[in-house]
Design an enzyme around this catalytic site. Structure first.
Site, PDB file in Angstrom:
ATOM      1  N   SER A  62       3.238  -7.102  -1.643  1.00  0.00           N
ATOM      2  CA  SER A  62       2.166  -6.787  -0.689  1.00  0.00           C
ATOM      3  C   SER A  62       2.342  -5.465   0.044  1.00  0.00           C
ATOM      4  O   SER A  62       1.424  -5.047   0.750  1.00  0.00           O
ATOM      5  CB  SER A  62       2.035  -7.904   0.334  1.00  0.00           C
ATOM      6  OG  SER A  62       1.389  -8.987  -0.256  1.00  0.00           O
ATOM      7  N   LYS A  65      -0.289  -3.017  -0.518  1.00  0.00           N
ATOM      8  CA  LYS A  65      -1.589  -3.128   0.170  1.00  0.00           C
ATOM      9  C   LYS A  65      -1.802  -2.014   1.202  1.00  0.00           C
ATOM     10  O   LYS A  65      -2.936  -1.691   1.537  1.00  0.00           O
ATOM     11  CB  LYS A  65      -1.698  -4.506   0.836  1.00  0.00           C
ATOM     12  CG  LYS A  65      -1.673  -5.655  -0.164  1.00  0.00           C
ATOM     13  CD  LYS A  65      -1.598  -7.014   0.526  1.00  0.00           C
ATOM     14  CE  LYS A  65      -1.509  -8.154  -0.476  1.00  0.00           C
ATOM     15  NZ  LYS A  65      -1.326  -9.463   0.170  1.00  0.00           N
ATOM     16  N   TYR A 189      -5.128  -6.194  -9.104  1.00  0.00           N
ATOM     17  CA  TYR A 189      -4.366  -6.654  -7.928  1.00  0.00           C
ATOM     18  C   TYR A 189      -2.950  -7.094  -8.323  1.00  0.00           C
ATOM     19  O   TYR A 189      -1.957  -6.661  -7.729  1.00  0.00           O
ATOM     20  CB  TYR A 189      -5.139  -7.800  -7.243  1.00  0.00           C
ATOM     21  CG  TYR A 189      -4.354  -8.487  -6.162  1.00  0.00           C
ATOM     22  CD1 TYR A 189      -4.206  -7.901  -4.907  1.00  0.00           C
ATOM     23  CD2 TYR A 189      -3.731  -9.718  -6.395  1.00  0.00           C
ATOM     24  CE1 TYR A 189      -3.471  -8.525  -3.911  1.00  0.00           C
ATOM     25  CE2 TYR A 189      -2.998 -10.345  -5.404  1.00  0.00           C
ATOM     26  CZ  TYR A 189      -2.866  -9.745  -4.166  1.00  0.00           C
ATOM     27  OH  TYR A 189      -2.122 -10.355  -3.188  1.00  0.00           O
ATOM     28  N   TYR A 241       1.506 -11.086   8.176  1.00  0.00           N
ATOM     29  CA  TYR A 241       0.774 -12.355   8.147  1.00  0.00           C
ATOM     30  C   TYR A 241       0.897 -13.065   9.490  1.00  0.00           C
ATOM     31  O   TYR A 241       0.798 -12.430  10.537  1.00  0.00           O
ATOM     32  CB  TYR A 241       1.277 -13.247   6.993  1.00  0.00           C
ATOM     33  CG  TYR A 241       1.313 -12.520   5.678  1.00  0.00           C
ATOM     34  CD1 TYR A 241       0.143 -12.012   5.132  1.00  0.00           C
ATOM     35  CD2 TYR A 241       2.496 -12.311   4.981  1.00  0.00           C
ATOM     36  CE1 TYR A 241       0.149 -11.335   3.921  1.00  0.00           C
ATOM     37  CE2 TYR A 241       2.514 -11.632   3.768  1.00  0.00           C
ATOM     38  CZ  TYR A 241       1.336 -11.157   3.252  1.00  0.00           C
ATOM     39  OH  TYR A 241       1.355 -10.484   2.068  1.00  0.00           O
ATOM     40  N   VAL A 259       6.413 -10.230  -0.630  1.00  0.00           N
ATOM     41  CA  VAL A 259       7.232 -11.390  -1.003  1.00  0.00           C
ATOM     42  C   VAL A 259       8.384 -11.039  -1.952  1.00  0.00           C
ATOM     43  O   VAL A 259       9.217 -11.888  -2.242  1.00  0.00           O
ATOM     44  CB  VAL A 259       6.417 -12.570  -1.598  1.00  0.00           C
ATOM     45  CG1 VAL A 259       5.549 -13.234  -0.558  1.00  0.00           C
ATOM     46  CG2 VAL A 259       5.603 -12.129  -2.803  1.00  0.00           C
TER      47      VAL A 259
HETATM   48  N1  GLU Z   1       1.253 -10.767  -5.230  1.00  0.00           N
HETATM   49  C1  GLU Z   1       1.551 -11.634  -4.113  1.00  0.00           C
HETATM   50  C2  GLU Z   1       0.450 -12.658  -3.985  1.00  0.00           C
HETATM   51  O1  GLU Z   1      -0.671 -12.296  -4.166  1.00  0.00           O
HETATM   52  C3  GLU Z   1       1.684 -10.829  -2.868  1.00  0.00           C
HETATM   53  C4  GLU Z   1       2.030 -11.640  -1.636  1.00  0.00           C
HETATM   54  C5  GLU Z   1       2.988 -10.916  -0.710  1.00  0.00           C
HETATM   55  O2  GLU Z   1       3.715 -10.026  -1.101  1.00  0.00           O
HETATM   56  O3  GLU Z   1       3.025 -11.300   0.471  1.00  0.00           O
HETATM   57  O4  GLU Z   1       0.679 -13.803  -3.702  1.00  0.00           O
END
Ligand code: GLU
Length: 307
Positions: A62, A65, A189, A241, A259
């Protein structure tokens, strides 16, 4: 001074028994060594202080992002905010409940639904391969390193098992929030989440956010200072988050976790910082990554809220 603190922290983190849990819902990520730890800090002058596994590539997940948000803002400007909000979610990274209440408009660009909507915007008018190429080239440009690649095994692993992201995407599609075929948007994605980078490369890529939109290495304006300020604001409020409040409280810097166990943190005017420790806490953020950043900002007096 920075170098000494970075080495000290890496040594301390190596000894800690509390390492969190490595993400296993993406099977390929479960194979990563939970004992790994890397830290890299690049200051305004371009000095690199690094320790531990700072040269080992990991799945940025993430953290990508932040960069897709930057690209999407470049394409759509403030119109982006019609498709995605910018309020902290207070719920899990892959929550679907909130999406129903908010009629398919994700709360912010860093929860999964929001990032999928941002990816869809980048994809519009392109083939998935072109959109992905654009994202990868942006990472290579920012890091000044053409060797950055996508870990195809991680992308394939998530493509096979990403049922929840597929649910989020289909749900948004039903509200007309996504323009492209769901499988195309999800493909891009999953692949940008699977970009592999080292702490050093990631800290390089974040430098423009620490220096008002300018990459100090080249003097190139990556984004307008006003935009860099706003991306940092969203990182501070939404980058972890439902652990975003705790991260602001303990570390006091804009940051974005993934993650894969990485965190990119920005000390405005001072440094770009990347840390990696694969074990996660309950909110899906790197446990020791956060502990290390808390120690770093405390010892260097770098929290944006003062000492
Ligand atoms: N590719 C992971 C997902 O979509 C990213 C989540 C993350 O890194 O927090 O679940």
């Amino acid at each position: 001074m920075i170098e000494r603190v970075v080495k000290e922290i890496a040594d301390e983190m190596r000894q800690r028994p509390d390492r969190g849990e490595v993400a296993s819902y993406i099977p390929e990520l479960a194979r990563v060594d939970p004992g790994a730890f890397g830290l890299a800090v690049i200051d305004a002058e371009g000095n690199v202080a690094a320790a531990g596994d700072a040269d080992v590539p990991f799945s940025i997940q993430s953290i990508s992002k932040v960069f897709t948000l930057t690209l999407a803002l470049g394409k759509a400007g403030d119109r982006l905010w019609r498709r995605v909000g910018r309020e902290p979610s207070g719920s899990a990274f892959n929550s679907i409940v909130q999406l129903e209440h908010e009629r398919g408009i994700p709360r912010n660009p860093f929860i999964n639904a929001g990032a999928i909507a941002v990816t869809d915007l980048i994809l519009s008018g392109h083939q998935p391969r072109e959109a992905l190429g654009e994202i990868l080239r942006f990472m290579q440009f920012l890091s000044d390193d053409a060797n950055i690649t996508i870990d195809r095994a991680v992308a394939a692993s998530e493509q096979r098992t990403g049922f929840r992201n597929a649910a989020l995407a289909n749900y948004m599609k039903s509200f007309g929030v996504l323009e492209n075929p769901v499988e195309f948007t999800l493909g891009v994605y999953f692949h940008h989440c699977a970009i592999a980078m080292t702490c050093k490369q990631l800290a390089m890529a974040g430098r423009f956010l620490a220096h008002s939109g300018i990459n100090p290495a080249t003097g190139a304006l990556v984004v307008h200072p006003d935009r860099a300020k706003r991306i940092n604001a969203v990182m501070l409020t939404c980058g972890h988050y439902d652990g975003s409040g705790e991260f602001a409280y303990r570390v006091g810097l804009p940051g974005k976790s993934g993650v894969g166990g990485g965190i990119l943190a920005i000390a405005p005017g001072k440094a770009s910082i990347a840390v990696w420790s694969p074990g996660l806490d309950a909110a899906g953020n790197s446990h020791l990554g956060r502990v290390a950043l808390e120690a770093l900002t405390k010892r260097l007096g770098w929290s944006i809220f003062g000492v």
